[in-house]
Design an enzyme around this catalytic site. Structure first.
Site, PDB file in Angstrom:
ATOM      1  N   LYS A  90     -12.472  56.421   8.063  1.00 45.57           N
ATOM      2  CA  LYS A  90     -11.273  55.638   7.740  1.00 45.57           C
ATOM      3  C   LYS A  90     -11.641  54.274   7.194  1.00 45.57           C
ATOM      4  CE  LYS A  90      -8.708  57.670  11.598  1.00 45.57           C
ATOM      5  NZ  LYS A  90      -8.069  57.324  12.880  1.00 45.57           N
ATOM      6  N   HIS A 140     -38.420  57.571  12.123  1.00 46.88           N
ATOM      7  CA  HIS A 140     -37.830  58.537  13.056  1.00 46.88           C
ATOM      8  C   HIS A 140     -38.792  58.604  14.247  1.00 46.88           C
ATOM      9  CE1 HIS A 140     -35.745  61.820  14.709  1.00 46.88           C
ATOM     10  NE2 HIS A 140     -35.683  62.653  13.685  1.00 46.88           N
TER      11      HIS A 140
HETATM   12  C1  NCD Z   1     -35.768  65.398  10.250  1.00 53.03           C
HETATM   13  C2  NCD Z   1     -34.883  64.206   9.902  1.00 53.03           C
HETATM   14  O1  NCD Z   1     -33.683  64.227  10.134  1.00 53.03           O
HETATM   15  O2  NCD Z   1     -35.452  63.247   9.402  1.00 53.03           O
HETATM   16  N1  NCD Z   1     -35.208  66.332  11.110  1.00 53.03           N
HETATM   17  C3  NCD Z   1     -35.215  66.144  12.445  1.00 53.03           C
HETATM   18  O3  NCD Z   1     -34.840  65.124  12.965  1.00 53.03           O
HETATM   19  N2  NCD Z   1     -35.707  67.149  13.197  1.00 53.03           N
HETATM   20  C4  NCD Z   1     -36.362  66.032   9.048  1.00 53.03           C
HETATM   21  C5  NCD Z   1     -35.448  66.588   7.995  1.00 53.03           C
HETATM   22  O4  NCD Z   1     -34.234  66.460   8.028  1.00 53.03           O
HETATM   23  O5  NCD Z   1     -35.995  67.199   7.078  1.00 53.03           O
END
Ligand code: NCD
Length: 310
Positions: A90, A140
């Site tokens: 939104k 990540h």
């Molecule tokens: C990864 C991401 O989201 O970065 N996946 C995950 O977290 N297991 C890798 C991906 O999306 O290719």
């Protein structure tokens, strides 16, 4: 580990911020939590009374579910919001969403966002501990930690290993965090992929860019395959997926170049038949499902450790 060590991080924003002792401590904590998932009653009271909010502005299966499972196995109250169900649709800004969520007094916010740096920004607006569950092409950290845990479990160590990372390095936050983590722990990281998908500054991170797939995979202890991040490419940087599979895909022959006990890994989701062939993904060297199991243990450890510092 240094004597007098204590885990001092309030937030988990990236591997970049973690020392060798921090990583070692997180992995050892995760190892001690892993057994809980194999009990008939998978629950301990460790985080009872704590509120954890999962804020997922990008699709996720494994990461989101394992953060939720980790929180529930530690008796925390956990709630999840995804893009399609949030007021972001939104027009609400991330900062407004964060302020409103803060008004409800959560203890931990786990965030995935397409904007690199979103979790860092969030720390300025919330009182809760923030855990980065993947920010754009940046980092990540929980994925790299579960990858390191899986390798340490199978190899007994991380130092002195050859780790090959194959594919879309440019857009992969997993590759970025894995390169930082494995090199910090003493592994040697070799990368290979289409030249359009290799960032220019990899040497500064300690990774070696290879000229051929064979150079990268030969005698590797670990072969990490990656998905092409189509959603992060404005213009296609590849001729076709068929060609990609032919020149960069890990098939049985490529896997045989690694050490006989070399591990095949993938963070998921796998595009079967493109970056990884099904017989290798499901073959004897594959530890892809161990990665998923370890994801729960690593996320339990992260939730527990950041709560200890709140
Ligand atoms: C990864 C991401 O989201 O970065 N996946 C995950 O977290 N297991 C890798 C991906 O999306 O290719």
């Amino acid at each position: 580990m240094a004597t007098g060590y204590f885990f001092s991080h309030r937030h988990i924003l990236g591997i970049d911020h973690l020392s060798v002792d921090d990583i070692d401590h997180i992995l050892t904590t995760a190892e001690s939590f892993k057994e809980i998932s194999f009990r008939p009653i998978k629950k301990v009271p460790t985080l009872r009374g704590n509120t954890i909010i999962n804020l997922f502005f990008e699709p996720s299966t494994r990461t989101r579910l394992s953060f939720e499972i980790a929180a529930k196995r530690m008796s925390a109250d956990t709630f999840s919001i995804s893009t399609s169900t949030s007021s972001a649709t939104k027009g609400e800004t991330l900062i407004d969403t964060a302020r409103n969520i803060t008004a409800m007094q959560p203890d931990i916010i786990v965030i995935r966002h397409s904007f690199s740096g979103a979790p860092h920004m969030l720390t300025r607006y919330v009182n809760a501990a923030v855990i980065n569950a993947g920010d754009g092409t940046h980092e990540h950290p929980s994925q790299a930690l579960l990858d390191m845990l899986t390798v340490r479990e199978h190899k007994g160590r991380l130092d002195g290993l050859k780790v090959a990372i194959i594919g879309d390095i440019l857009h992969s936050r997993v590759a970025h965090s894995d390169i930082l983590g494995f090199t910090r722990m003493g592994s040697q990281v070799f990368v290979y992929g289409p030249s359009t998908l290799i960032p220019p500054d990899l040497d500064s991170l300690g990774a070696t860019v290879c000229k051929s797939l064979k150079e990268a995979v030969q005698d590797a202890d670990v072969v990490m395959t990656l998905r092409i991040q189509k959603e992060r490419q404005d213009d296609p940087l590849l001729p076709s997926f068929r060609e990609y599979a032919r020149f960069y895909g890990v098939n049985r022959e490529v896997a045989s170049w690694a050490k006989p006990d070399g591990l095949i890994m993938h963070p998921g989701p796998i595009n079967r038949g493109i970056e990884l062939m099904p017989d290798v993904a499901d073959g004897p060297q594959s530890v892809i499902l161990d990665q998923v199991t370890n994801g729960v243990a690593v996320r339990m450890a992260l939730l527990y450790l950041v709560m200890g510092n709140s």
